[in-house]
Design a protein around this motif. Structure first.
Motif, PDB file in Angstrom:
ATOM      1  N   SER A 192       4.551   3.271  -7.599  1.00  0.00           N
ATOM      2  CA  SER A 192       3.704   2.178  -8.053  1.00  0.00           C
ATOM      3  C   SER A 192       4.313   1.466  -9.262  1.00  0.00           C
ATOM      4  CB  SER A 192       2.314   2.711  -8.406  1.00  0.00           C
ATOM      5  OG  SER A 192       1.495   1.689  -8.918  1.00  0.00           O
ATOM      6  N   ASN A 197       3.514   9.058  -6.285  1.00  0.00           N
ATOM      7  CA  ASN A 197       2.725   7.846  -6.063  1.00  0.00           C
ATOM      8  C   ASN A 197       2.787   6.937  -7.289  1.00  0.00           C
ATOM      9  OD1 ASN A 197       0.646   5.974  -5.378  1.00  0.00           O
ATOM     10  ND2 ASN A 197      -0.307   7.500  -4.068  1.00  0.00           N
ATOM     11  N   ASP A 198       2.613   7.545  -8.471  1.00  0.00           N
ATOM     12  CA  ASP A 198       2.656   6.752  -9.704  1.00  0.00           C
ATOM     13  C   ASP A 198       4.044   6.157  -9.931  1.00  0.00           C
ATOM     14  OD1 ASP A 198       0.014   7.295 -10.223  1.00  0.00           O
ATOM     15  OD2 ASP A 198       0.423   8.907 -11.656  1.00  0.00           O
ATOM     16  N   LEU A 219       0.858  -1.191   0.000  1.00  0.00           N
ATOM     17  CA  LEU A 219       0.000   0.000   0.000  1.00  0.00           C
ATOM     18  C   LEU A 219       0.890   1.236   0.000  1.00  0.00           C
ATOM     19  CD1 LEU A 219      -2.731   1.474   0.280  1.00  0.00           C
ATOM     20  CD2 LEU A 219      -2.515   1.210   2.770  1.00  0.00           C
ATOM     21  N   ILE A 220       0.708   2.094  -0.995  1.00  0.00           N
ATOM     22  CA  ILE A 220       1.445   3.364  -1.085  1.00  0.00           C
ATOM     23  C   ILE A 220       0.509   4.483  -0.659  1.00  0.00           C
ATOM     24  CG2 ILE A 220       2.660   4.966  -2.597  1.00  0.00           C
ATOM     25  CD1 ILE A 220       3.236   2.565  -4.454  1.00  0.00           C
ATOM     26  N   TYR A 269      -4.113   8.503  -1.593  1.00  0.00           N
ATOM     27  CA  TYR A 269      -3.598   9.857  -1.779  1.00  0.00           C
ATOM     28  C   TYR A 269      -3.827  10.757  -0.560  1.00  0.00           C
ATOM     29  CZ  TYR A 269      -3.196   8.321  -6.590  1.00  0.00           C
ATOM     30  OH  TYR A 269      -2.854   7.634  -7.725  1.00  0.00           O
ATOM     31  N   VAL A 329       0.100  -3.634  -6.062  1.00  0.00           N
ATOM     32  CA  VAL A 329       0.157  -2.292  -5.482  1.00  0.00           C
ATOM     33  C   VAL A 329      -1.233  -1.664  -5.398  1.00  0.00           C
ATOM     34  CG1 VAL A 329       1.070   0.048  -5.731  1.00  0.00           C
ATOM     35  CG2 VAL A 329       2.507  -1.928  -6.323  1.00  0.00           C
ATOM     36  N   THR A 330      -1.504  -1.038  -4.255  1.00  0.00           N
ATOM     37  CA  THR A 330      -2.702  -0.215  -4.072  1.00  0.00           C
ATOM     38  C   THR A 330      -2.247   1.195  -3.720  1.00  0.00           C
ATOM     39  OG1 THR A 330      -3.970  -2.106  -3.262  1.00  0.00           O
ATOM     40  CG2 THR A 330      -4.851   0.089  -2.772  1.00  0.00           C
ATOM     41  N   LYS A 331      -2.912   2.204  -4.281  1.00  0.00           N
ATOM     42  CA  LYS A 331      -2.497   3.591  -4.071  1.00  0.00           C
ATOM     43  C   LYS A 331      -3.546   4.362  -3.267  1.00  0.00           C
ATOM     44  CE  LYS A 331      -1.803   4.290  -8.563  1.00  0.00           C
ATOM     45  NZ  LYS A 331      -1.378   4.958  -9.814  1.00  0.00           N
ATOM     46  N   PRO A 382       0.640  12.874  -6.784  1.00  0.00           N
ATOM     47  CA  PRO A 382       0.295  11.850  -7.783  1.00  0.00           C
ATOM     48  C   PRO A 382       1.494  11.344  -8.563  1.00  0.00           C
ATOM     49  CG  PRO A 382      -1.261  13.676  -7.874  1.00  0.00           C
ATOM     50  CD  PRO A 382      -0.137  14.122  -6.988  1.00  0.00           C
ATOM     51  N   GLU A 415       0.639   8.326  -0.465  1.00  0.00           N
ATOM     52  CA  GLU A 415       1.441   9.471  -0.918  1.00  0.00           C
ATOM     53  C   GLU A 415       0.519  10.421  -1.674  1.00  0.00           C
ATOM     54  OE1 GLU A 415       3.575  12.249  -1.924  1.00  0.00           O
ATOM     55  OE2 GLU A 415       4.956  10.707  -1.162  1.00  0.00           O
TER      56      GLU A 415
END
Length: 229
Positions: A19, A15-16, A6-7, A33, A29-31, A12, A9
């Protein structure tokens, strides 16, 4: 099944980037924000590791670490532009397992994720389920990874639990900081006493908050630490 990361962040682009790096290494991976979104995902799903920014909308990274550590033991790696010594020590005290400063090196992120998951997997699968430990007013359950003091559950990080288990299973031995680091972190000790000191101090504080009248860990000046007889 691939390890689940799990990120959390709010930027964007970062985060990307994180990921993409991890998905290329076959991680699931799950994001998220914001701290609030991260908390919601954690309440409904299980993850093997968290990459966490500190300056988040909703719930700060520091507060999220505290909430996670009440219920979960998976590794938390902080990735942050808050890089002062005080910030690093604070997140370690709260329960983070590692700290990466921004801007970060891509290969270093992958290496640290791999190292944390390797240690966590070993910790999760190699603990004996039969020989729980009772010492003074403390009870360590090696099956559930729970520690009780005066019949009250204390919430320990993976590192704190591992340090305590190491001392309890070697009650007569005096451990140097290098001994502890190499046993718990499974890495070569490079002379940084602060990492061990922070985790030891946090462990002692948590035990002391429940049992102020009993000493469990003794500092052997000039050498290291041992279980208090």
């Amino acid at each position: 099944m691939n390890n689940r990361v799990l990120i959390i962040e709010d930027d964007p682009d970062i985060n990307d980037l994180l990921s993409d790096i991890l998905m290329r290494e076959s991680y699931e991976v799950t994001k998220a924000y914001s701290g609030s979104e991260g908390k919601l995902l954690l309440s409904n799903n299980d993850y093997d590791l968290i990459l966490l920014d500190l300056m988040l909308p909703g719930i700060s990274g520091e507060n999220l670490i505290e909430e996670i550590r009440r219920i979960k033991v998976m590794p938390i790696i902080v990735i942050s532009a808050k890089t002062s010594k005080e910030d690093k020590i604070n997140v370690l005290r709260l329960g983070a397992d590692d700290f990466i400063a921004k801007p970060f090196d891509i290969e270093e992120v992958v290496a640290r994720v791999e190292a944390q998951l390797r240690r966590y997997t070993k910790f999760s699968t190699n603990i004996s389920n039969s020989d729980n430990i009772t010492y003074k007013n403390l009870y360590l359950n090696r099956e559930s990874h729970e520690v009780y003091v005066n019949n009250k559950l204390i919430n320990l990080t993976l590192r704190e639990y591992s340090i305590l288990e190491l001392l309890l299973t070697n009650p007569k031995k005096v451990f140097t900081r290098a001994n502890i680091f190499e046993s718990v972190w499974k890495s070569e000790f490079l002379g940084d006493d602060n990492t061990v000191n922070v985790h030891m101090s946090n462990l002692r504080s948590k035990i002391n908050s429940v049992d102020k009248d009993t000493e469990y860990i003794q500092t052997v000046w000039g050498i290291g630490f041992k279980l208090k007889e």
